[in-house]
Design an enzyme around this catalytic site. Structure first.
Site, PDB file in Angstrom:
ATOM      1  N   LYS A  34       0.843  -1.225   0.000  1.00  0.00           N
ATOM      2  CA  LYS A  34       0.000   0.000   0.000  1.00  0.00           C
ATOM      3  C   LYS A  34       0.868   1.262   0.000  1.00  0.00           C
ATOM      4  O   LYS A  34       0.646   2.184  -0.782  1.00  0.00           O
ATOM      5  CB  LYS A  34      -0.907   0.001   1.234  1.00  0.00           C
ATOM      6  N   ASN A  35       1.861   1.289   0.868  1.00  0.00           N
ATOM      7  CA  ASN A  35       2.625   2.531   0.999  1.00  0.00           C
ATOM      8  C   ASN A  35       3.526   2.780  -0.207  1.00  0.00           C
ATOM      9  O   ASN A  35       3.772   3.932  -0.576  1.00  0.00           O
ATOM     10  CB  ASN A  35       3.403   2.542   2.313  1.00  0.00           C
ATOM     11  N   CYS A  79      -3.903   8.131   9.729  1.00  0.00           N
ATOM     12  CA  CYS A  79      -4.056   7.592  11.087  1.00  0.00           C
ATOM     13  C   CYS A  79      -3.562   8.600  12.117  1.00  0.00           C
ATOM     14  O   CYS A  79      -2.620   9.345  11.865  1.00  0.00           O
ATOM     15  CB  CYS A  79      -3.276   6.292  11.226  1.00  0.00           C
ATOM     16  N   ARG A  86       1.775  14.711  13.602  1.00  0.00           N
ATOM     17  CA  ARG A  86       2.438  14.160  12.414  1.00  0.00           C
ATOM     18  C   ARG A  86       2.980  15.333  11.588  1.00  0.00           C
ATOM     19  O   ARG A  86       2.386  15.735  10.580  1.00  0.00           O
ATOM     20  CB  ARG A  86       1.474  13.278  11.609  1.00  0.00           C
ATOM     21  N   ASP A  92       4.733  -0.253  12.135  1.00  0.00           N
ATOM     22  CA  ASP A  92       3.422  -0.690  11.637  1.00  0.00           C
ATOM     23  C   ASP A  92       3.096  -2.138  12.013  1.00  0.00           C
ATOM     24  O   ASP A  92       1.997  -2.621  11.722  1.00  0.00           O
ATOM     25  CB  ASP A  92       3.335  -0.485  10.112  1.00  0.00           C
ATOM     26  N   ARG A 143      -8.711   0.162   4.907  1.00  0.00           N
ATOM     27  CA  ARG A 143      -7.859   1.141   4.218  1.00  0.00           C
ATOM     28  C   ARG A 143      -6.601   0.479   3.684  1.00  0.00           C
ATOM     29  O   ARG A 143      -6.010   0.969   2.719  1.00  0.00           O
ATOM     30  CB  ARG A 143      -7.404   2.232   5.193  1.00  0.00           C
TER      31      ARG A 143
HETATM   32  N1  EPU Z   1       8.549  13.474  11.262  1.00  0.00           N
HETATM   33  C1  EPU Z   1       8.929  14.765  11.549  1.00  0.00           C
HETATM   34  N2  EPU Z   1       8.885  15.687  10.541  1.00  0.00           N
HETATM   35  C2  EPU Z   1       8.486  15.360   9.282  1.00  0.00           C
HETATM   36  C3  EPU Z   1       8.100  14.032   8.995  1.00  0.00           C
HETATM   37  C4  EPU Z   1       8.135  13.109  10.015  1.00  0.00           C
HETATM   38  O1  EPU Z   1       9.295  15.090  12.678  1.00  0.00           O
HETATM   39  O2  EPU Z   1       8.475  16.237   8.413  1.00  0.00           O
HETATM   40  C5  EPU Z   1       8.614  12.455  12.339  1.00  0.00           C
HETATM   41  C6  EPU Z   1       7.244  11.883  12.665  1.00  0.00           C
HETATM   42  O3  EPU Z   1       6.578  12.651  13.642  1.00  0.00           O
HETATM   43  C7  EPU Z   1       7.596  10.501  13.153  1.00  0.00           C
HETATM   44  C8  EPU Z   1       8.834  10.125  12.342  1.00  0.00           C
HETATM   45  O4  EPU Z   1       9.357  11.351  11.848  1.00  0.00           O
HETATM   46  O5  EPU Z   1       7.943  10.561  14.507  1.00  0.00           O
HETATM   47  C9  EPU Z   1       8.586   9.187  11.171  1.00  0.00           C
HETATM   48  O6  EPU Z   1       7.601   9.713  10.314  1.00  0.00           O
HETATM   49  P1  EPU Z   1       7.584   9.365   8.747  1.00  0.00           P
HETATM   50  O7  EPU Z   1       7.623  10.641   7.995  1.00  0.00           O
HETATM   51  O8  EPU Z   1       8.623   8.334   8.478  1.00  0.00           O
HETATM   52  O9  EPU Z   1       6.139   8.710   8.570  1.00  0.00           O
HETATM   53  P2  EPU Z   1       5.149   8.899   7.364  1.00  0.00           P
HETATM   54  O10 EPU Z   1       5.887   9.043   6.091  1.00  0.00           O
HETATM   55  O11 EPU Z   1       4.136   9.939   7.687  1.00  0.00           O
HETATM   56  C10 EPU Z   1       4.998   6.377   6.744  1.00  0.00           C
HETATM   57  C11 EPU Z   1       3.903   5.364   6.589  1.00  0.00           C
HETATM   58  C12 EPU Z   1       3.353   4.973   7.949  1.00  0.00           C
HETATM   59  C13 EPU Z   1       4.493   4.465   8.833  1.00  0.00           C
HETATM   60  C14 EPU Z   1       5.642   5.476   8.878  1.00  0.00           C
HETATM   61  C15 EPU Z   1       6.860   4.974   9.624  1.00  0.00           C
HETATM   62  C16 EPU Z   1       2.932   5.981   4.472  1.00  0.00           C
HETATM   63  C17 EPU Z   1       1.776   6.573   3.741  1.00  0.00           C
HETATM   64  N3  EPU Z   1       2.828   5.953   5.788  1.00  0.00           N
HETATM   65  O12 EPU Z   1       4.405   7.510   7.378  1.00  0.00           O
HETATM   66  O13 EPU Z   1       2.471   3.896   7.684  1.00  0.00           O
HETATM   67  O14 EPU Z   1       4.026   4.251  10.153  1.00  0.00           O
HETATM   68  O15 EPU Z   1       6.047   5.825   7.545  1.00  0.00           O
HETATM   69  O16 EPU Z   1       7.345   3.806   9.030  1.00  0.00           O
HETATM   70  O17 EPU Z   1       3.882   5.518   3.876  1.00  0.00           O
HETATM   71  C18 EPU Z   1       0.563   2.540   7.971  1.00  0.00           C
HETATM   72  O18 EPU Z   1       0.752   2.054   6.848  1.00  0.00           O
HETATM   73  O19 EPU Z   1      -0.242   2.043   8.802  1.00  0.00           O
HETATM   74  C19 EPU Z   1       1.309   3.734   8.372  1.00  0.00           C
HETATM   75  C20 EPU Z   1       0.893   4.534   9.332  1.00  0.00           C
END
Ligand code: EPU
Length: 439
Positions: free
Chosen positions: A40-41, A135, A140, A326, A418
């Site tokens: 998915k991601n 989520c 975030r 995850d 989802r």
């Molecule tokens: N963070 C920051 N600043 C940013 C971005 C992130 O401080 O600009 C922090 C976040 O607060 C968090 C950490 O960095 O503490 C990691 O966040 P990341 O950006 O890696 O997460 P994401 O890209 O928003 C993706 C997946 C999530 C998964 C995370 C971590 C997608 C669409 N989502 O989220 O997947 O938990 O990486 O591996 O790819 C899921 O599939 O259930 C899901 C939530």
């Protein structure tokens, strides 16, 4: 003009999805084979990246799950032509995209919509999107995405719930991420694919789906090196000709969920079509707990010998190749059934233990102290009425229901749907007693 009937129908549809539940009768030992769907991601990143192309492409192995269908709808709203065939492939032609504004209402309902910022910025040198949703695990932030776009020469403005980024021209630069972020790494990589010159992303995330988005873009003519390491070099190209097909990698988290279901129900499940290397953070821990793990070329079989007790363990979630956040909720359920006291430290998200109250309702003995959960194993779990608070928490409650004595009802299952393709039919084919009801 606002079409009130359409809005009402949409609201009723959303309400009905939220009202649907799973009813699970626990106690069955799951066994059999299950094919793992596309990630998915990765698909969220790849469909967004396709918005950057100068021609059409075919993307295979796209999971048919709600988040992807929402993403497709948003891209069609931008003007892209997208068709899905019966094999699960998407045919995408982005040449007819007519706007840089992703302001479809649904942008707010998924997290992955933030990749359109990078894609539309790369295509039009400007982009406006609603603040993305997804989520809820506490705050975030997206400051690292913005830091990257600014380094490439864009101005960022956030007003009235919308993010606007705009550049006279995008120019390659060094970007050092302050935190390891999957989303920021992918977004900057996408925007940089057509920038002038070389962009170097340091302290990049290394998740398998980052490599997949880079491989997709490279197949379409981009020049991205180092994806999968913490330094990614993107040499911008003027045109991404496309006209190719690309197949998405298997979903690491879906595979992990079924592997955990095998260990939890003391059953035997073989997940097929996986990349075993991506599963190593989980296979190593399952073996440590006493499960039997047999790894094939593209399959993994997890089982627990009859009568064998699983041992307590300590887990800490980390960016890849660490243990994935995850899989944290699903693993906590397994730890409830192990012998002794286990520790689960969540180091990626601030607030990802919300489902633990539901597990306690089912009889679990868990103490939370900040980012640490201490799980006393060996307590009986019993069926209860619980609510899926997010995608993986929802999957975890289903697993708990499969193990528990009696009936469990999990509400708000639209959250689970989802991200898990054919969840009910895959679970049933493994012997789960699970039914979907519309309340
Ligand atoms: N963070 C920051 N600043 C940013 C971005 C992130 O401080 O600009 C922090 C976040 O607060 C968090 C950490 O960095 O503490 C990691 O966040 P990341 O950006 O890696 O997460 P994401 O890209 O928003 C993706 C997946 C999530 C998964 C995370 C971590 C997608 C669409 N989502 O989220 O997947 O938990 O990486 O591996 O790819 C899921 O599939 O259930 C899901 C939530």
């Amino acid at each position: 003009m606002i079409n009130r009937t359409l809005i009402k129908e949409e609201k009723v549809k959303v309400r009905d999805q939220h009202l649907a539940s799973y009813i699970i009768r626990g106690g069955n030992r799951l066994s059999g084979d299950v094919n793992i769907s596309g990630s998915k991601n990765a698909a969220l990143g790849i469909i967004s990246a396709a918005m950057l192309l100068d021609g059409a492409c075919k993307i295979e192995n796209v999971p048919d799950v709600a988040d992807i269908n929402v993403m497709v709808e948003i891209c069609k709203h931008l003007g892209a032509k997208i068709k899905r065939d019966s094999e699960g492939s998407l045919y995408i032609d982005p040449c007819s995209i007519s706007t840089w504004e992703a302001t479809h209402d649904k942008v707010r309902s998924i997290r992955g919509s933030y990749y359109l910022l990078g894609a539309l910025l790369g295509r039009f040198k400007k982009s406006t999107i609603y603040m993305p949703g997804g989520c809820n695990f506490g705050t975030r932030p997206i400051d690292q995405h913005m830091k990257g776009f600014e380094a490439l020469g864009a101005h960022v403005n956030i007003e009235y719930g919308k993010i606007h980024v705009e550049a006279e021209k995008l120019k390659g630069e060094h970007v050092f991420l302050d935190v390891v972020s999957v989303g920021a790494t992918v977004n900057i990589m996408i925007a940089a694919a057509k920038a002038e010159g070389v962009t170097v992303i340091e302290n990049a995330a290394r998740e398998p789906h980052i490599v997949d988005v880079a491989n997709f873009l490279n197949t379409m003519g981009a020049n991205i090196r180092g994806a999968g390491t913490d330094v990614i070099r993107v040499s911008g190209v003027p045109v991404l000709e496309a006209d190719c097909s690309y197949s998405i990698i298997p979903d690491q988290i879906e595979a992990g969920t079924y592997m955990l279901a095998a260990a939890l129900t003391r059953g035997q499940i073989t997940v097929h079509g996986v990349i075993p290397r991506h599963m190593e953070p989980l296979t190593a821990k399952l073996e440590e707990m006493g499960a039997l793990v047999e790894v094939g070329d593209e399959s993994i079989c997890v089982s627990v010998e009859n009568g064998k007790q699983l041992q307590a363990a300590s887990y800490k979630t980390m960016p890849y190749p660490g243990f994935p956040t995850d899989l944290q909720p699903q693993t906590t359920v397994l730890l409830c059934t192990a012998n002794g006291s286990s520790r689960m430290t969540e180091s990626v998200w601030d607030n990802r233990f919300q489902y633990i109250d539901d597990l306690k309702t089912m009889g679990a003995d868990i103490l939370i102290s900040g980012k640490l959960a201490i799980i006393e194993g060996g307590h009986k779990l019993t069926g209860a009425h619980v609510t899926a608070r997010d995608l993986r928490a929802g999957a975890a409650l289903v697993l708990a229901g499969l193990y528990a004595e009696g009936m469990t009802e999990v509400d708000d299952i639209s959250k689970i749907e989802r991200g898990y393709e054919n969840f009910i039919s895959k679970m049933r084919s493994l012997g789960a007693d699970i039914t979907r009801i519309e309340n």
